[in-house]
Design an enzyme around this catalytic site. Structure first.
Site, mmCIF file in Angstrom:
data_model
loop_
_atom_site.group_PDB
_atom_site.id
_atom_site.type_symbol
_atom_site.label_atom_id
_atom_site.label_comp_id
_atom_site.label_asym_id
_atom_site.label_seq_id
_atom_site.Cartn_x
_atom_site.Cartn_y
_atom_site.Cartn_z
ATOM 1 N N LEU A 34 21.488 -30.654 6.234
ATOM 2 C CA LEU A 34 21.355 -30.159 7.601
ATOM 3 C C LEU A 34 20.349 -30.987 8.395
ATOM 4 C CD1 LEU A 34 21.210 -26.309 6.872
ATOM 5 C CD2 LEU A 34 23.231 -27.726 7.319
ATOM 6 N N TYR A 62 14.514 -16.718 -3.229
ATOM 7 C CA TYR A 62 15.076 -17.413 -2.073
ATOM 8 C C TYR A 62 15.166 -16.477 -0.859
ATOM 9 C CZ TYR A 62 18.259 -20.463 0.564
ATOM 10 O OH TYR A 62 18.828 -21.256 1.515
ATOM 11 N N PHE A 117 27.204 -23.687 3.800
ATOM 12 C CA PHE A 117 27.360 -25.000 4.410
ATOM 13 C C PHE A 117 27.492 -26.068 3.336
ATOM 14 C CE2 PHE A 117 26.595 -23.104 8.345
ATOM 15 C CZ PHE A 117 26.772 -24.033 9.363
ATOM 16 N N THR A 125 26.312 -28.773 1.953
ATOM 17 C CA THR A 125 25.100 -29.562 1.819
ATOM 18 C C THR A 125 25.090 -30.189 0.426
ATOM 19 O OG1 THR A 125 23.916 -27.587 1.087
ATOM 20 C CG2 THR A 125 23.827 -28.113 3.439
#
Length: 255
Positions: free
Chosen positions: A17, A161, A194, A196
């Site tokens: 990102l 997280y 996403f 990534t």
């Protein structure tokens, strides 16, 4: 602020990102300094994009690193008026797993990098921004953080997280309120699934399966779509003190 006028620090800017954000700022005519641990990727991106981009090897958790790096960034850019925090790590570990209780040092490391590291860069960059001259919209700067849908829909194994990303969401409004007197806006993006680098280790079939969990569009998000939202936030002065989910309407299941 027009993204063309962005003089940006992007943490985690060497890949994923952050890299997409650096590329978009560069392509729109702005300048960027990459803060990242990966010297290989950072130097390669700096070399590819040329004189408008600088790479600095930085550990966001270290106070001295950030003071020095922000000063170097300001010297290179002229001033810092944009900060995009993308640096972060993730682990998956249950509170009570096969090997016993959750490793406390791992939990602490995730909090230290994702939450405390984000705040560390915010506080030093914001102090630097506060000395900027205001633009035509009375702005001195904009700060954009990266949380996650895990802040709201954390799955089993994501205690560390989710806690780190929930902290980023929680500090967005109070920091925005405080920095308003300086003309500095503060926003957070909470991405969903996403594509990534952490997904690159998965086979295409697995990536497609994860993408189909998203209501629409039924695929993994593209880093360029994250960068597009960063640009929209930079350019819209009424976006302040809020977290935007960028997730295709997904709501994560327990596991």
């Amino acid at each position: 602020m027009n993204v063309k006028a962005s003089l940006a620090i992007v943490t985690g800017g060497a890949s994923g990102l952050g890299e997409a954000t650096v590329r978009n700022i560069f392509e729109k005519g702005g300048k960027a300094v990459i803060f990242d641990q990966s010297e290989e990727k950072g130097k390669r991106l700096e070399s590819e994009l040329g004189e408008a981009v600088l790479f600095l090897k930085v550990d966001v958790t270290k106070e001295e690193d950030i003071h020095e790096a922000v000063n170097k960034a300001a010297d290179f850019l002229g001033e810092v008026n944009t900060l995009v925090n993308c640096a972060g790590i993730g682990i998956a570990e249950k509170v009570i797993g096969r090997n016993g209780a959750h490793n406390l040092s791992l939990f602490s490391r995730v909090i230290n990098v994702n939450l405390i590291g984000t705040f560390n860069v915010i506080r030093i960059a914001a102090e630097k921004m506060s000395g900027n001259k205001v633009n035509e919209q009375n702005e001195r700067g904009v700060i954009i953080n990266t949380a996650s849908v895990a802040a709201f829909d954390g799955q089993i194994g994501q205690a560390a997280y989710s806690a780190s990303k929930g902290g980023i969401v929680g500090m967005t409004l109070p920091i925005a309120r405080e920095l308003a007197r300086f003309g500095i806006r503060v926003m957070t993006i909470a991405p969903g699934l996403f594509h990534t680098p952490m997904f690159d280790t998965l086979p295409q079939e697995a990536r497609d399966s994860l993408g189909k969990m998203v209501p629409f569009p039924p695929r993994l998000g593209y880093p360029a779509e994250y960068a597009q939202l960063v640009q929209s936030i930079i350019e819209n002065p009424m976006l302040n003190g809020e977290t935007i989910r960028l997730d295709g309407a997904i709501r994560m299941q327990p596991k």
